[in-house]
Enzyme design. Structure first.
Site, PDB file in Angstrom:
ATOM      1  N   TYR A 144       0.869  -1.182   0.000  1.00 16.47           N
ATOM      2  CA  TYR A 144       0.000   0.000   0.000  1.00 16.47           C
ATOM      3  C   TYR A 144       0.898   1.221   0.000  1.00 16.47           C
ATOM      4  CZ  TYR A 144      -3.372   3.455   1.778  1.00 16.47           C
ATOM      5  OH  TYR A 144      -4.172   4.556   1.948  1.00 16.47           O
ATOM      6  N   ASP A 239       9.321   2.789  -0.831  1.00 15.64           N
ATOM      7  CA  ASP A 239       8.359   3.453   0.048  1.00 15.64           C
ATOM      8  C   ASP A 239       8.733   3.074   1.478  1.00 15.64           C
ATOM      9  OD1 ASP A 239       6.247   4.132   1.670  1.00 15.64           O
ATOM     10  OD2 ASP A 239       4.697   3.552   0.238  1.00 15.64           O
ATOM     11  N   LYS A 267       5.186   9.712   8.313  1.00 12.14           N
ATOM     12  CA  LYS A 267       5.024   9.226   9.689  1.00 12.14           C
ATOM     13  C   LYS A 267       6.076   9.767  10.662  1.00 12.14           C
ATOM     14  CE  LYS A 267       2.501   5.118   8.142  1.00 12.14           C
ATOM     15  NZ  LYS A 267       1.106   5.196   8.457  1.00 12.14           N
TER      16      LYS A 267
END
Ligand code: HOZ
Length: 427
Positions: A144, A239, A267
Site C-alpha cells: 500500500y 516506500d 510518519k
C-alpha cells in the site's frame, strides 16, 4: 465499564463523516463493533472517551516511536507555537530536517517536504515518469502506497481489509498503467518488464512490507529489483513511510545496504504531525519545479510545527542504543506471544522487524499477499475483542502491523503477553 460515549459519538459521526471516520482503517469494520473514540494519549497508553486506558500498539500507525506526548516534543512545539503556525515561505527548519533526512538516507540527494506519505508517493511517481518519459508503474500485490490513483490497484491496508483492493473511481485509462507483481518473486517482475518494453517508469516497493501485515523481503529480492532496474533504466522507488527511522535510523536501505533511486518517507519524520517527504538522485530531483518541468507544490509543505516535531524526534532517535532497545522489545514480545500460541496449539505465524510485527492466524509462512490472505480474519476479530477487553489496543485488522514504541515498558509487554495468553484460550 461500557462504551456508551464512543457509541454515541460514532452515531453522531455517521451523520457528518463518511462511515464516521476520516480514514477507513479506523472504522473497526473488520471487527464488527463501533470504534473507540480517543480523548488523549501519553507514553505507551491511549485513553478513550469512556475512561478506558489501553496499551497502544497502533501508535498512530507508526509515527509515535517515542510514545505519545513525549515531553521534549511537547516542549519544542510549545516553543514554536507562538512564532506562528504557517508562513507559506521557506524556513531554517525545513533545511535542518531535510539535512537530517539526507544524512540518514544518503540516496536522497535532494529532499522535498510534503504533507503526507500519499503525497510523497504520488509526487515520486510523477518525477519517475517525468524523468524517464515512460508511463507505467510496477507495484506489488498487497503493498500500500497511500491513496493516489495509480497505486490503488491490488492495494493492501484498508483496501485489503475491506475487500476493495482495486478502488472505484479510477479510470481504466489510468489503471492500465499500473502493473502488479508478486512480492518476493523476481520472476513476476521480469515477466512484466519484458511484456512492457521501454514503458516502465518505476518499480515501487515497500522494502519491508507493512500493509498486508508485516512481510519481510527474502534474501536477494531487493538486490534483484535493484539489478533489473539498473539494466532497464527503471527508477527504483522505496516506500519507507513505515520502515524509515523505525526499523533502523536509515530504514531498510541501511539494513539491506541497497540504495533506492527515490525514497518516500512520512510518519516518524513528522513526529506525529502531518508530514511526508520524497527525494532521490539529484538528476531525478532536478526535474522538480522550480528546477524542472515536474510540477508539485503545497501550501503547508514544510510546515514549521511539523518540522519542529520531526527534527526533535530525529534528534531523540540519535541517542545510543535506541534501535537495539526497540529491537529487544520487539523480540521479547514476539517470542513470548509465539510461545503462548504454540502452547494453545493455534496455527500462527509472526513476521517481525525492529519496532513492528504481525501475528497472522495461519500456519504460514507468510511471504506475499496470497499467503497473508490465508490468515483467519474471523479469528483475528475475536482475538482483537478479547485483547481490547483486557486493555490492549491493536490495529483493527489482520492485515496491519503492530507498532512498538520506546515508551512501552517491560510491564506493558508482560501485561500484553498475559492478555494474549488469556485471549488465545478463548479462541
Ligand atoms: N498505512 C497506514 C495503514 N496501514 C495508514 C493509516 C490509514 O490509512 O489511516
Amino acid at each position: 465499564m461500557g462504551r456508551k460515549k464512543s457509541i454515541g459519538l460514532y452515531h453522531r459521526a455517521l451523520e457528518v463523516i463518511p462511515g464516521g471516520v476520516n480514514s477507513p482503517v479506523r472504522a473497526f469494520q473488520a471487527i464488527g463493533v463501533p470504534p473507540s473514540f480517543i480523548e488523549r494519549a501519553k507514553g505507551s497508553k491511549i485513553f478513550d472517551v469512556d475512561g478506558h486506558e489501553y496499551i497502544d500498539y497502533v501508535g498512530s500507525w507508526g509515527p509515535m516511536i517515542l510514545g505519545h506526548a513525549h515531553p521534549k516534543i511537547v516542549a519544542a512545539l510549545k516553543k514554536a507555537l507562538p512564532k506562528g503556525t504557517s508562513y507559506g515561505a521557506p524556513t531554517p527548519l525545513e533545511v535542518e530536517l531535510a539535512s537530517k533526512v539526507k544524512k540518514a538516507f544518503p540516496s536522497m540527494e535532494l529532499v522535498r517536504m510534503v504533507s503526507s506519505g500519499t503525497e510523497a508517493v504520488m509526487s515520486a511517481i510523477r518525477v519517475a515518469r517525468g524523468y524517464t518519459g515512460r508511463p507505467n508503474v510496477i507495484k506489488f500485490e498487497g503493498c500500500y502506497h497511500g491513496h493516489g490513483d495509480s497505486l490503488l490497484v491490488k492495494a493492501g491496508s484498508g483496501a485489503t481489509t475491506f475487500g476493495i483492493p482495486d478502488s472505484l473511481g479510477i479510470p481504466e485509462d489510468l489503471a492500465k498503467h499500473t502493473q502488479t507483481a508478486t512480492y518476493n518473486d523476481l520472476e513476476s517482475v521480469k515477466i512484466l518488464v519484458s511484456q512492457y518494453p521501454e514503458q516502465i517508469a518505476c518499480v515501487i516497493v515497500e522494502p519491508i512490507a507493512g500493509n498486508m501485515g508485516v512481510v519481510l523481503p527474502e534474501r536477494g529480492f531487493l538486490e534483484g529489483l535493484r539489478k533489473i532496474c539498473d539494466e532497464r533504466g527503471i527508477v527504483l522507488i522505496f516506500d519507507e513511510v513505515i520502515s524509515g527511522f523505525r526499523t533502523a535510523y536509515g530504514g531498510a536501505q541501511e539494513i539491506y545496504k541497497i540504495k533506492a533511486d527515490m525514497t518516500c518517507l512520512g510518519k516518524i519524520i513528522g513526529g506525529g504531525l502531518p508530514v511526508g517527504a520524497y527525494g532521490g538522485k539529484r538528476a531525478m530531483m532536478d526535474k522538480v519545479s522550480p528546477l524542472g518541468g515536474v510540477y508539485q507544490a503545497g501550501t503547508l509543505s514544510g510546515n514549521p510545527l511539523a518540522m519542529t516535531a520531526g527534527i526533535t524526534t530525529l534528534e531523540l532517535l540519535r541517542a545510543k542504543k535506541v534501535y537495539q532497545d526497540l529491537g529487544k522489545k520487539t523480540l521479547y514480545l514476539t517470542e513470548k506471544i509465539a510461545e503462548c500460541a504454540e502452547e494453545r496449539g493455534l496455527p500462527f505465524t509472526i513476521n517481525q522487524a525492529t519496532g513492528l510485527f504481525t501475528l497472522f492466524f495461519t500456519e504460514g509462512p507468510v511471504r506475499d499477499y496470497r499467503t497473508a490472505k490465508t490468515s483467519n480474519p474471523k479469528r483475528f476479530a475475536q482475538f482483537f475483542i478479547e485483547m481490547m477487553k483486557q486493555g490492549i489496543y491493536l490495529p483493527p485488522s489482520q492485515f496491519e502491523a503492530w507498532f512498538i514504541s520506546l515508551a512501552h515498558t517491560q510491564k506493558d509487554l508482560d501485561r500484553t503477553i498475559e492478555a494474549c495468553d488469556a485471549a488465545f484460550k478463548r479462541l
